[in-house]
Each structure stands twice: as structure tokens, then as C-alpha cells.
Scaffold this active site. Structure first.
Site, PDB file in Angstrom:
ATOM      1  N   SER A 172       0.836  -1.196   0.000  1.00 51.09           N
ATOM      2  CA  SER A 172       0.000   0.000   0.000  1.00 51.09           C
ATOM      3  C   SER A 172       0.877   1.255   0.000  1.00 51.09           C
ATOM      4  O   SER A 172       1.644   1.483  -0.929  1.00 51.09           O
ATOM      5  CB  SER A 172      -0.953  -0.035   1.197  1.00 51.09           C
ATOM      6  N   LYS A 224     -19.652  17.884   2.905  1.00 51.62           N
ATOM      7  CA  LYS A 224     -18.712  18.112   4.005  1.00 51.62           C
ATOM      8  C   LYS A 224     -18.545  16.855   4.858  1.00 51.62           C
ATOM      9  O   LYS A 224     -17.463  16.530   5.319  1.00 51.62           O
ATOM     10  CB  LYS A 224     -19.207  19.280   4.874  1.00 51.62           C
TER      11      LYS A 224
END
Length: 346
Positions: A172, A224
Site C-alpha cells: 500500500s 462536508k
């Protein structure tokens, strides 16, 4: 007798007072020096010397007593030849392989130290030198490992050949860093890959509703807060969250593809991991081998120098560590003596 005890007690009090005063003065001086001095120190070790020292120790240990003098003379001749070659000047300078280490946690906490080490190498290394990064990381936060990868990219941008060695894992975010090297090496069973993005968010909204607890999530901006832990998640929020993950994945794939153009990025960007031998077959890694084997190979033709920035320990920390170690040794010796005394009793 009482007078003697009183005088002795007064003497001890004076000695203790003097020790306290000296200790306070030393602590104050160390604090003042610490405020103006560099908080870190640069540690530099030439690994060639360590290897030669061990080789000679083992050679002497394995030799017959009569042959040891000849070995010592041979070692001295080696030192003279090396000293002469070192006096040739800049034209006779051997190439240098600089070694730095990066052990990553989920937040890539070592990135700050890595950045300073990279800056030092860019200023000190010459053309023809190599930077070897021994990297171990299973990945973590996107922004943290993005910064760490950008710091390693600075080496390549400065024209320094970079080799990343992976002994255990570069997955990763760890692989995000490693793929920027000119050469990527991995141990046969090192874990490599995991070109993917994952996010897990628990949601306890139904549990709270069951207990008649309401949670208000107020935002300014449509996206948001797409998914929340306490509030009720919507299908629109889930879709937006997945869209953001896909966008991060595309950035990850583009980063790897730009640095390893021969890689079939769509075939390997599935979030899977592979062991070193499999990673070579898929083009994720260039060569198999441990970092120690590669360093030994480079020592044949280059000076291999390991550098590391270490935090300076304060005087109080050093004194505390010394006292702690002394107490531990005293306790161990006491227990050992007690244990041994059992065998001497009759």
C-alpha cells in the site's frame, strides 16, 4: 559517641547539599545548551570497516596459532594499500553507497526524519553515488505516505541513483514509496503490492435510536460529511464516499504507472499482495535478494556508509538510563548470588 554521630550526620548533610547544588548546576547548563543546540545528531557508520573488522576477527579465530602473526601482517599490508589509495585525491575517490532506513507505521511518523536525511544526502552526495533505502512498511494514511513518497522522489530529481530494498513488507503506502526507486529489490518472501485504498467507518446510529438518542449532524457544504459514526448515513453519502475512494485509487495507480512505465497497472492495481518472487514476475520488483546481500555486493566496489538522524538525549534521560541500568545489574547480580549460594550450602 553521640558527638561522633552528630558530626557524621552534619558531614553527610553537607555532602548531600553539595551534590544537589552541583546536580542543579549541571542540569541548568544542560538545559541552556539544549535550547540552543541542535535537537538531533547525525550518526555516520562506514559499514565496510565493520565488515572488515568481523572478517578479520573470524579469520584469526579460525587460524592455527602459528599462522596468526602472518595474518596480522597481511591485514597491515591491506591497511597500507587502502591508505595509499585514499591519498590519491578526488580523482581516486571511490563511489559511495549511502544507506538510510525507513520503518513506517500507520501515520508514517518517520517522514520528518527521512526528509532531513534526504536533504543532507542531496547536499553531500556526488554524481555516481547511490542511495540505498531499506524500507519496511505495510502502509497507512494516504496523505502521510504521499508526503513520504514525495521525499524519496527528491533523490531521483536530484540525479541520485536510488535503490530500495524490501526485506519484509512494502505494501500500500509502503509500495507507493518504493516504486519511485531506480531499482527495487525484495527478499523472496517479502510482501509487496496492495495497490488499493480501504476505509472502514463504524456506524452506531441504529443502536442510539433504539435507546431514543438523537444525533444531529450539521454541515455547510453538500459533501462536508458523507459518512458519519453517530448520524444516519444516506445512500447519496455512500456513493460520494466510494467515489472519493476511487479517485484516490486512480491517483495511486497513476503514481505507480509513471514511475514503473513497463508495469501492467490494471492487472496489479487490484489491492492484492504478492511475495517477492511473484512480484518479480509481475514487474512490481526488479530483482530478488535481501538488503544485507546487496550491501555486501556493493562493498566490493564502493564505500557503504549508513547515516541516521537521532534525537539527542537530555542529561536527565542519560542519567536516568544509567541509574536504571545500574539498579537492574545490581538486582540481577544479587539474585544470581542468592541462587548460587544454594549450591554451596552443606
Amino acid at each position: 559517641m553521640n558527638d561522633w554521630l552528630a558530626n557524621f550526620g552534619m558531614f553527610l548533610a553537607q555532602v548531600l547539599s553539595l551534590v544537589v547544588i552541583i546536580g542543579l548546576a549541571v542540569a541548568l547548563l544542560a538545559r541552556v545548551r539544549g535550547e540552543v543546540a541542535d535537537r538531533t545528531r547525525l550518526r555516520v557508520d562506514e559499514l565496510n570497516h565493520s565488515r572488515d573488522y568481523r572478517r578479520r576477527r573470524l579469520a584469526l579465530a579460525a587460524s592455527e596459532p602459528g599462522a596468526r602473526k602472518r595474518l596480522v601482517k597481511a591485514f597491515r599490508r591491506e591497511d597500507k594499500v587502502r591508505d595509499k589509495s585514499g591519498r590519491k585525491g578526488e580523482a581516486g575517490r571511490r563511489p559511495v553507497a549511502w544507506v538510510i532506513d525507513f520503518h513506517g507505521d500507520i501515520r508514517a511518523s518517520a517522514t520528518g526524519r527521512l526528509a532531513e536525511e534526504v536533504s543532507a544526502l542531496i547536499e553531500a552526495a556526488d554524481k555516481g553515488d547511490e542511495v540505498i533505502v531499506r524500507l519496511e512498511s505495510a502502509g497507512g494514511l494516504v496523505h502521510a505516505y504521499g508526503l513520504a513518497a514525495a521525499e524519496l522522489d527528491r533523490l531521483r530529481e536530484a540525479g541520485l541513483k536510488t535503490t530500495v530494498c524490501v526485506d519484509k513488507v512494502a505494501a500500500s503506502g509502503g509500495y507507493l514509496m518504493a516504486c519511485g526507486a531506480d531499482q527495487l529489490r525484495a527478499a523472496p518472501l517479502a510482501v509487496v503490492g496492495s495497490i488499493g485504498v480501504v476505509a472502514q467507518i463504524p456506524n452506531v446510529h441504529r443502536l442510539l435510536k433504539r435507546h431514543d438518542i438523537d444525533v444531529e449532524v450539521l454541515t455547510a457544504g453538500r459533501y462536508k460529511r458523507t459518512l458519519t459514526v453517530l448520524g444516519e448515513n444516506t445512500e447519496e453519502g455512500r456513493e460520494k464516499f466510494v467515489e472519493d475512494l476511487e479517485g484516490i485509487h486512480e491517483l495511486f495507480k497513476r503514481h505507480v504507472a509513471e514511475r514503473r512505465p513497463g508495469l501492467d497497472i490494471e492487472a496489479v492495481a487490484t489491492g492484492e499482495t504478492w511475495y517477492g518472487r511473484e512480484a518479480v514476475e509481475r514487474g512490481l520488483v526488479d530483482a530478488l535478494g535481501t538488503s544485507e546481500a546487496y550491501l555486501m555486493e556493493r562493498m566490493k566496489e564502493a564505500r557503504v556508509i549508513r547515516l541516521r538522524l537521532e534525537p539527542r538525549r537530555r542529561l536527565a534521560d542519560r542519567v536516568g538510563a544509567a541509574v536504571s541500568a545500574g539498579v537492574e545489574r545490581a538486582v540481577e547480580r544479587g539474585l544470581e548470588a542468592l541462587e548460587n549460594s544454594r549450591w554451596h550450602r552443606r
